[in-house]
Write a protein that holds these residues in place. Sequence first.
Motif, PDB file in Angstrom:
ATOM      1  N   THR A 220      34.114  38.526 -51.685  1.00 19.67           N
ATOM      2  CA  THR A 220      34.381  36.782 -51.045  1.00 19.67           C
ATOM      3  C   THR A 220      34.404  35.721 -52.009  1.00 19.67           C
ATOM      4  N   LEU A 221      34.705  34.929 -52.530  1.00 21.41           N
ATOM      5  CA  LEU A 221      34.512  34.274 -52.478  1.00 21.41           C
ATOM      6  C   LEU A 221      35.414  32.645 -51.758  1.00 21.41           C
ATOM      7  N   PHE A 222      34.462  31.916 -51.638  1.00 25.26           N
ATOM      8  CA  PHE A 222      35.383  30.349 -51.389  1.00 25.26           C
ATOM      9  C   PHE A 222      35.291  29.084 -51.945  1.00 25.26           C
ATOM     10  N   ARG A 223      36.168  28.913 -52.423  1.00 29.04           N
ATOM     11  CA  ARG A 223      36.785  27.302 -52.960  1.00 29.04           C
ATOM     12  C   ARG A 223      36.932  26.223 -51.668  1.00 29.04           C
TER      13      ARG A 223
ATOM     14  N   ASP B 173      40.467  22.826 -45.362  1.00 26.97           N
ATOM     15  CA  ASP B 173      41.983  23.590 -46.793  1.00 26.97           C
ATOM     16  C   ASP B 173      40.999  24.858 -47.227  1.00 26.97           C
ATOM     17  N   VAL B 174      40.698  26.505 -47.071  1.00 26.82           N
ATOM     18  CA  VAL B 174      39.785  26.767 -48.502  1.00 26.82           C
ATOM     19  C   VAL B 174      40.615  27.513 -49.255  1.00 26.82           C
ATOM     20  N   ASP B 175      40.461  27.532 -50.336  1.00 26.69           N
ATOM     21  CA  ASP B 175      40.862  28.998 -51.323  1.00 26.69           C
ATOM     22  C   ASP B 175      39.944  29.982 -50.891  1.00 26.69           C
ATOM     23  N   VAL B 176      40.505  31.302 -50.399  1.00 31.83           N
ATOM     24  CA  VAL B 176      39.421  32.827 -50.344  1.00 31.83           C
ATOM     25  C   VAL B 176      39.850  33.650 -51.813  1.00 31.83           C
ATOM     26  N   PHE B 177      39.026  34.015 -52.186  1.00 32.32           N
ATOM     27  CA  PHE B 177      39.252  34.679 -53.278  1.00 32.32           C
ATOM     28  C   PHE B 177      38.270  35.753 -53.469  1.00 32.32           C
ATOM     29  N   TYR B 178      39.421  36.605 -53.140  1.00 32.73           N
ATOM     30  CA  TYR B 178      38.402  38.340 -52.604  1.00 32.73           C
ATOM     31  C   TYR B 178      39.029  39.013 -53.910  1.00 32.73           C
ATOM     32  N   THR B 179      38.026  39.995 -54.780  1.00 31.85           N
ATOM     33  CA  THR B 179      38.302  40.457 -55.698  1.00 31.85           C
ATOM     34  C   THR B 179      38.399  41.489 -55.777  1.00 31.85           C
ATOM     35  N   ASN B 180      38.310  43.426 -56.879  1.00 31.69           N
ATOM     36  CA  ASN B 180      38.263  43.295 -56.807  1.00 31.69           C
ATOM     37  C   ASN B 180      37.002  44.670 -58.305  1.00 31.69           C
ATOM     38  N   ILE B 181      35.766  44.414 -58.079  1.00 32.17           N
ATOM     39  CA  ILE B 181      35.322  44.725 -59.603  1.00 32.17           C
ATOM     40  C   ILE B 181      35.987  46.103 -60.265  1.00 32.17           C
TER      41      ILE B 181
ATOM     42  N   VAL C  42      39.923  39.195 -45.421  1.00 30.37           N
ATOM     43  CA  VAL C  42      40.153  37.936 -45.986  1.00 30.37           C
ATOM     44  C   VAL C  42      39.625  37.501 -44.350  1.00 30.37           C
ATOM     45  N   LEU C  43      40.718  37.298 -43.633  1.00 28.42           N
ATOM     46  CA  LEU C  43      40.960  36.924 -41.869  1.00 28.42           C
ATOM     47  C   LEU C  43      39.633  36.971 -41.603  1.00 28.42           C
ATOM     48  N   LYS C  44      38.419  37.964 -41.619  1.00 29.51           N
ATOM     49  CA  LYS C  44      36.911  38.825 -41.418  1.00 29.51           C
ATOM     50  C   LYS C  44      36.514  37.601 -41.676  1.00 29.51           C
ATOM     51  N   LYS C  45      36.438  37.803 -43.435  1.00 27.49           N
ATOM     52  CA  LYS C  45      35.256  36.981 -43.863  1.00 27.49           C
ATOM     53  C   LYS C  45      35.274  35.709 -43.846  1.00 27.49           C
ATOM     54  N   THR C  46      36.488  35.138 -43.613  1.00 27.51           N
ATOM     55  CA  THR C  46      37.039  33.441 -43.005  1.00 27.51           C
ATOM     56  C   THR C  46      36.094  33.731 -41.589  1.00 27.51           C
ATOM     57  N   SER C  47      36.366  34.131 -41.112  1.00 27.77           N
ATOM     58  CA  SER C  47      35.409  33.745 -39.546  1.00 27.77           C
ATOM     59  C   SER C  47      34.544  33.231 -39.508  1.00 27.77           C
ATOM     60  N   GLU C  48      33.487  34.231 -40.059  1.00 31.07           N
ATOM     61  CA  GLU C  48      31.993  34.150 -40.554  1.00 31.07           C
ATOM     62  C   GLU C  48      31.861  33.461 -40.336  1.00 31.07           C
ATOM     63  N   TRP C  49      32.471  32.137 -40.894  1.00 34.73           N
ATOM     64  CA  TRP C  49      31.640  30.679 -41.214  1.00 34.73           C
ATOM     65  C   TRP C  49      32.251  28.623 -40.036  1.00 34.73           C
ATOM     66  N   SER C  50      31.535  28.810 -40.301  1.00 34.71           N
ATOM     67  CA  SER C  50      32.347  27.247 -39.256  1.00 34.71           C
ATOM     68  C   SER C  50      32.403  25.780 -40.164  1.00 34.71           C
TER      69      SER C  50
ATOM     70  N   ILE D 181      31.644  28.535 -51.747  1.00 37.10           N
ATOM     71  CA  ILE D 181      29.969  29.566 -51.204  1.00 37.10           C
ATOM     72  C   ILE D 181      30.309  30.524 -52.323  1.00 37.10           C
ATOM     73  N   LEU D 182      29.355  31.210 -52.713  1.00 40.87           N
ATOM     74  CA  LEU D 182      28.906  31.930 -53.516  1.00 40.87           C
ATOM     75  C   LEU D 182      28.550  33.174 -52.731  1.00 40.87           C
ATOM     76  N   PRO D 183      28.764  34.824 -52.544  1.00 38.46           N
ATOM     77  CA  PRO D 183      27.934  35.574 -52.343  1.00 38.46           C
ATOM     78  C   PRO D 183      26.618  36.388 -52.630  1.00 38.46           C
ATOM     79  N   PHE D 184      26.409  35.682 -53.867  1.00 41.59           N
ATOM     80  CA  PHE D 184      25.004  35.708 -54.035  1.00 41.59           C
ATOM     81  C   PHE D 184      23.548  35.600 -53.203  1.00 41.59           C
ATOM     82  N   MET D 185      22.917  36.226 -52.249  1.00 44.17           N
ATOM     83  CA  MET D 185      21.373  36.546 -51.451  1.00 44.17           C
ATOM     84  C   MET D 185      22.381  35.819 -50.471  1.00 44.17           C
ATOM     85  N   ASP D 186      23.820  37.102 -49.639  1.00 43.88           N
ATOM     86  CA  ASP D 186      24.234  36.633 -49.224  1.00 43.88           C
ATOM     87  C   ASP D 186      25.032  35.066 -47.778  1.00 43.88           C
ATOM     88  N   GLY D 187      25.198  34.149 -49.013  1.00 40.41           N
ATOM     89  CA  GLY D 187      25.758  33.482 -49.027  1.00 40.41           C
ATOM     90  C   GLY D 187      24.661  32.080 -49.597  1.00 40.41           C
TER      91      GLY D 187
END
Length: 425
Positions: free
Chosen positions: A393-396, A352-360, A150-158, A407-413
């Motif tokens: 990983t979805l970001f609200r 402040d964002v809500d990060v939803f880490y999902t396991n399909i 989660v930290l790694k995914k979040t750190s990709e965005w500014s 931020i939806l993961p479709f088409m790489d974001g």
Amino acid sequence: MLKITSYLTLDTSAKQLVNHLNDEKTSLTFSENAVLIKLLDHSEEIWTKEQLLAEGWPDRVVAPTSLTQCISTLRRKLEPYSEIHLKAVARRGYQLHINERSHVKMVSLTDRDTLRAAFLDVGVMVKIAGAMVVIGLITLAWYQCEYHKVLKKTSEWSSDKQVELNIGGVTESATLLYKDNTDQVHKSKWQKHLAPESNIVEGLKGFSAFALTNGAHYSFASCPGYTLDDCNGEGIININTLTPEPAGLNMSEFVPLSQKMEDRIRYNRVLIPQDSVGNIVEHHYHADVYFPVAGEKLIRGDFSLSLVYEDGTSGQIYTTTCITDEDCVTTPIKWKTRGTFNQYQQKIGDYDVDVFYTNIEHKEFIKPDFVTPSAMRFYREIRRDDIQVTNMTLFRVHKTKDTAVWILPFMDGLVAWSKYEKVQF
């Protein structure tokens, strides 16, 4: 209780040897117990036969062979412990030698003194090697844990930049969400896709917006209102561009066309099965995202996700992605997933964002009967996800009582402003 080695003791009252590695006990006779106590009194000291006879047979006169037999039996009982040596010293007596640095010695994990003694007993290089192994295992566990992902995914965005957008003849600043590996953040990357001569939206006086780029695609999400909290879900516009060539989107035609497409059919309404048993609360989010490309039919992405909390930060998640074109020539391309999520609190810049880490846990891909060339890229993208993706990983990024920005993961974001409804069964 006398300590013989780091894991072996002599229980003097019970007259037995106690191996703390396996809790094995070895019984001793009165004489064996007394002789061993004397030998342990000062290990390495040589005790005469007379001294040992006096200890093992007090107030009695026995033959020297009694001591010889006692020593022989003690040696047999101490034989499993290779670091203990009961030696006969010619013409002098007996000596107990304990080699505390034996390489065959093990330690008891339940004995604190044993652990301390065993650790201090090894060499410096062994200690360093052991410490390195422990550090390596901790590091490996950290990199594999979900929170690190989660930290790694979040750190990709500014989100420390703004871009100006002119939508429908009104210019406002949009918060820019971008991946740190791109510097292509000039406003022209978004604005050039709206045809300037037809950039008209009747009745629009002001809007709030987010813009996003992953370095390849550019999307924006806007909603009428002068502040982010003014959005009530009406008049939302979500656009994502796929090619660098200007799309030439005619906004005066786009608004009524998008309304027609949304009114014509709604593929993703409620995701939870209607026959679900029990008191279920579904937090349902829906967003329509449009993908304009010059000279091609307008593609609509119908995105839905539902969250069913089992506690405050985790539960079940259901998602549906549906792709079709403005004339319904491409029969719907649909991809459904079901799984579990954990929700985390993170920050992207000042947000402040809500990060939803999902396991399909379950995926369903509905292949269309016919796919137009303009929809083929989406078919390939969804097909790839259906084969490869096991978690998302979805970001609200922002929410009101009626809407949420994701931020939806479709088409790489991509960024999408969604409508929110609470459904209860």
